[in-house]
Each structure stands twice: as structure tokens, then as C-alpha cells.
Design an enzyme around this catalytic site. Structure first.
Site, PDB file in Angstrom:
ATOM      1  N   HIS A   7       0.860  -1.174   0.000  1.00  0.00           N
ATOM      2  CA  HIS A   7       0.000   0.000   0.000  1.00  0.00           C
ATOM      3  C   HIS A   7       0.896   1.223   0.000  1.00  0.00           C
ATOM      4  CE1 HIS A   7      -3.648   2.361   0.647  1.00  0.00           C
ATOM      5  NE2 HIS A   7      -2.819   3.169   1.282  1.00  0.00           N
ATOM      6  N   CYS A   8       0.711   2.073  -0.994  1.00  0.00           N
ATOM      7  CA  CYS A   8       1.612   3.212  -1.156  1.00  0.00           C
ATOM      8  C   CYS A   8       0.880   4.483  -0.770  1.00  0.00           C
ATOM      9  CB  CYS A   8       2.075   3.274  -2.618  1.00  0.00           C
ATOM     10  SG  CYS A   8       3.028   4.751  -2.983  1.00  0.00           S
ATOM     11  N   ILE A   9       1.365   5.158   0.292  1.00  0.00           N
ATOM     12  CA  ILE A   9       0.657   6.361   0.738  1.00  0.00           C
ATOM     13  C   ILE A   9       0.892   7.533  -0.218  1.00  0.00           C
ATOM     14  CG2 ILE A   9       0.539   5.743   3.175  1.00  0.00           C
ATOM     15  CD1 ILE A   9       2.961   7.485   3.639  1.00  0.00           C
ATOM     16  N   ASN A  37      -3.117   4.554  -2.602  1.00  0.00           N
ATOM     17  CA  ASN A  37      -3.741   3.390  -3.221  1.00  0.00           C
ATOM     18  C   ASN A  37      -2.796   2.201  -3.040  1.00  0.00           C
ATOM     19  OD1 ASN A  37      -5.526   1.884  -4.713  1.00  0.00           O
ATOM     20  ND2 ASN A  37      -5.054   2.849  -6.686  1.00  0.00           N
TER      21      ASN A  37
END
Ligand SMILES: [Zn+2]
Ligand SMILES: [Zn+2]
Length: 420
Positions: free
Chosen positions: A184-186, A190
Site C-alpha cells: 500500500h503506497c501512501i 492506493n
């Protein structure tokens, strides 16, 4: 000199803290000072603060901070994405108008493309979902085979209530199971998964190119300014060897001149330094993902492989041929364990070994049901535990095949174009 040092120290310190906070938990940093600093920053310092707050305000400050922190860490919100966007836009608004009159035609064509590309790929990364829904679940089950190591059939997501497809992972922030979940990439707010991996990689490539170009252009512009200031063209006109402004200059004086250029042209200077210092981060991330593609792994899977490696070293892992185990463990229903021919992964590239992790380190037990009555005559049906000799201890990770690794080019093709 003072200006450069101050800007550099501020930018470097902020980047370092952000780096430790974001990436300190990655398996690659386990047992390194980065992981230690990560614990210090996110565990020990907050704990110490909590003790202090307990005495002073009866934990009032901690409680409201915890609520805010919980929201920031565990809910889907675009705060970091907005910060990322602002960083790009502010940098461009500072840099481009200040330099526009000095740029050549080709630069004026290249710059809009380099500016637009990361914004476009950021938009696509953020809005392309790889979530598994009831509608696409059956199709998701048939993309990758189970490898019987990291992913076993028959596991259900307790939130989504369906069988977990191979290579998927439930994301607590996106509140969904994600196909081929990477992480999960902040920054993009997303999950990076099967459908947006291509946009994520192109985002990294385009950001790295933008930062490299910004650094190089800033250098050329400021160097030109220094040349103008210290060696005016009028002086060298007509001479065969044009003199460089820094010729025969000591280091101290050289940096002093650069400090002067950066403070006079602070808009170009500050953005150039930010670009120069962020460039290694973008490239580092990109190199890591090229490595993952080469190895046929996701970030999620690389963490799992690290766990298996440690468990193998602790002598807790056993393997058995799946074909031999099928006598006692027949395949599950087709909607939970699709048949090999229905999975679109290349035929023949299937798991041969079934891996288990035994907490007690002992060989798995074959629970054989024997009628004790036949032996002792009391008619009671009982279980007798027999060691299952089909299992053998795994001595090294090398014995385990990664069925998701088809070789670099095939892996690249799968990562980029095998999309939903
Ligand atoms: Zn789920
Ligand atoms: Zn997510």
C-alpha cells in the site's frame, strides 16, 4: 557557504526522517540501524512522550494524537498524495518561470513533457484499482496458480469472505483484497497491485527523469550565471581558450561562489538542490522494483520469502511432493482451488513441493485412524499419531522453486501487461 549548508541540512534531515519512517519496516532493513531508528522514532519516542503526558495532562494530548495518528495511518486519505503533488507543483512554479527566458527551444519542448508525465502517471496510479470484488473474484482465482509455499489454497479472507486468490493480500487501508498486492503506497493513496503496477513503475521512471533533468538544468543555469559574473564574455572574446570561472580556484572559494549563485538565484538553486537530493530516493526505489521483477516477486512476497528463509534456518520447514500428498489431501472444490488447466499461468509452471512451517520443528504427523479394537478387542475407535515420512526437512531456500519467476523478460511482461 552558509546558505547551501542550511538548505542542505534542512532538506537532508527531513528526507532522512521521512525515509526512516516510511521504509524502516522493509525486510531489507531488518537488523540494520535504519530499523533501529524506525523503532526509536515510532515506538520508543512516542512511549516516552506518553509517560510524560500521563504525568502532565492525564493522557489528554496522547489520546487526541492517537486518534489523529490512527486516522492518518489506518484510513485512506490523500494527505501524503497532496504533499507529493504540492512538492512537484511548487518546485515547477518556482523553477520554470525563473529560468524560461534563458532556455533553448528544445528545452522548452522537453520541460512540459517531463512535468506532465509524473502528474499523469500519478493520476493513473491513484485511480486504477486492483481490488477483488464478488464480480471479478472467479476470474482473479484463475490468474496465478498457488505455489503451496507463500500461497496455499483454502484460505479465506475474514473481511471479504471469499477464498484468497494466489498472490493477493487484504489491505486494511483500502479495505479490500488486492490482486497481486505489492504494497500500500501512501504517496499514491492506493495499493500498488496487478492493475496499476505499470503506472507505478512509469511514475518512478518519470519522477527520476524529472529530478535528473531539474538537477542538470539548474546546474547549467547557475554555472552560466557564475561564468557571466566572474568571467564576462567581453574578457575572453577573441581568445582561443575560453577561461572557466572556477579555474585555479580553491575549494573554499569554489563553494563560496556556488553559495552566492544559489542565494542570488534562490528559486532555481533551492529546487535544484531538492531535486539533487531526492533523485537517489526515486532511483533507489526504481532499482528495488527492477530487482523484484527480476526475482519474480512482489514487495509483499519478498517479506514472506525473508520469513521462510529465517524459518528454514531455524529448521522449522518441511517439504513434500504434492503428487504424493494428493492421496491423503485431495484437491479442494474448484471454486476454492481452480484446476491447473483453468489457470492462465504457463502450463507446466506449477508447484511441485508443498511447504509447511512446523512451530515445534518436528516432522508433520499423519493422523491415521485405526480401530484399536482390532488390536486390543475393546471396540474403541481412536487416533494414533504416526510420523508422515513423505515430508523432508528443507535445508536451504535454494531447494524451493518460485513458480512466479519465469525469467526477467517474462516477469516484466507479466508485471506490465498482464492486467485486468
Ligand atoms: Zn479481503
Ligand atoms: Zn491498500
Amino acid at each position: 557557504m552558509g546558505v547551501i549548508r542550511t538548505i542542505a541540512v534542512v532538506i537532508l534531515s527531513i528526507s532522512f526522517v521521512v525515509f526512516v519512517a516510511l521504509f524502516g519496516r522493509l525486510p531489507a532493513f531488518r537488523r540494520t540501524p535504519v530499523a533501529f531508528l524506525h523503532r526509536l522514532l515510532l515506538k520508543h519516542i512516542p512511549n516516552a512522550f506518553g509517560v510524560l503526558d500521563e504525568r502532565l495532562t492525564g493522557r489528554r494530548v496522547s489520546r487526541s494524537l492517537a486518534r489523529t495518528g490512527d486516522y492518518l495511518m489506518n484510513e485512506k486519505h490523500p494527505l501524503v498524495l497532496v504533499f507529493f503533488l504540492l512538492l512537484q507543483i511548487i518546485g515547477e512554479v518556482l523553477f520554470i518561470p525563473a529560468s524560461w527566458d534563458r532556455l533553448g527551444v528544445s528545452q522548452k519542448i522537453v520541460i512540459p513533457c517531463l512535468v506532465a508525465a509524473p502528474l499523469w502517471f500519478l493520476y493513473l496510479s491513484a485511480t486504477t484499482s486492483s481490488n477483488i470484488t464478488p464480480a471479478n473474484h472467479a476470474a482473479c482465482m484463475r490468474i496465478y496458480p498457488y505455489d503451496f509455499a507463500l500461497f496455499h489454497p483454502g484460505y479465506f479472507c475474514s473481511t471479504c469472505h471469499f477464498a484468497k486468490p494466489a498472490r493477493s493480500k487484504h489491505c486494511g487501508i483500502c479495505k479490500a483484497c488486492v490482486q497481486k498486492q505489492d504494497h500500500h503506497c501512501i504517496w499514491i493513496n492506493n495499493c500498488v497491485g496487478r492493475n496499476n503496477y505499470i503506472w507505478f513503475i512509469l511514475l518512478l521512471v518519470s519522477i527520476a527523469m524529472l529530478l535528473a533533468y531539474g538537477t542538470q538544468l539548474g546546474y547549467v543555469l547557475l554555472d552560466g550565471r557564475l561564468q557571466e559574473r566572474f568571467v564576462p564574455a567581453a574578457l575572453t572574446r577573441g581568445s582561443l581558450t575560453a577561461k572557466r570561472w572556477s579555474t585555479k580556484m580553491g575549494w573554499g572559494e569554489f563553494w563560496h561562489c556556488w553559495a552566492w549563485a544559489i542565494s542570488v538565484e534562490w528559486r532555481i538553486g533551492a529546487v535544484m538542490m531538492l531535486a539533487f537530493m531526492s533523485f537517489p530516493l526515486a532511483v533507489g526505489f526504481l532499482v528495488y522494483h527492477v530487482y523484484l521483477i527480476w526475482a519474480g516477486m512482489t514487495t509483499n512476497e519478498s517479506g514472506k520469502w525473508t520469513d521462510w528463509k529465517e524459518d528454514i534456518e531455524d529448521e522449522m520447514v518441511y517439504k513434500a511432493r504434492i503428487s504424493e500428498l494428493r492421496e491423503t489431501y485431495p484437491p479442494l472444490p474448484e471454486d476454492v482451488e481452480p484446476r491447473d488447466q483453468d489457470v492462465s499461468w504457463p502450463a507446466g509452471v506449477r508447484a511441485k513441493w508443498w511447504l509447511v512451517r512446523m512451530e515445534d520443528g518436528r516432522k508433520p504427523i499423519l493422523r491415521s485412524r485405526v480401530k484399536e479394537g482390532e488390536e486390543e478387542g475393546d471396540g474403541m475407535e481412536q487416533h494414533r499419531e504416526v510420523v508422515d515420512e513423505r515430508w523432508a526437512k528443507v535445508e536451504s531456500l535454494k531447494e524451493v522453486e518460485n513458480v512466479y519467476d519465469l525469467g526477467f523478460w517474462e516477469n516484466l511482461k507479466d508485471s506490465m501487461f498482464n492486467r485486468g
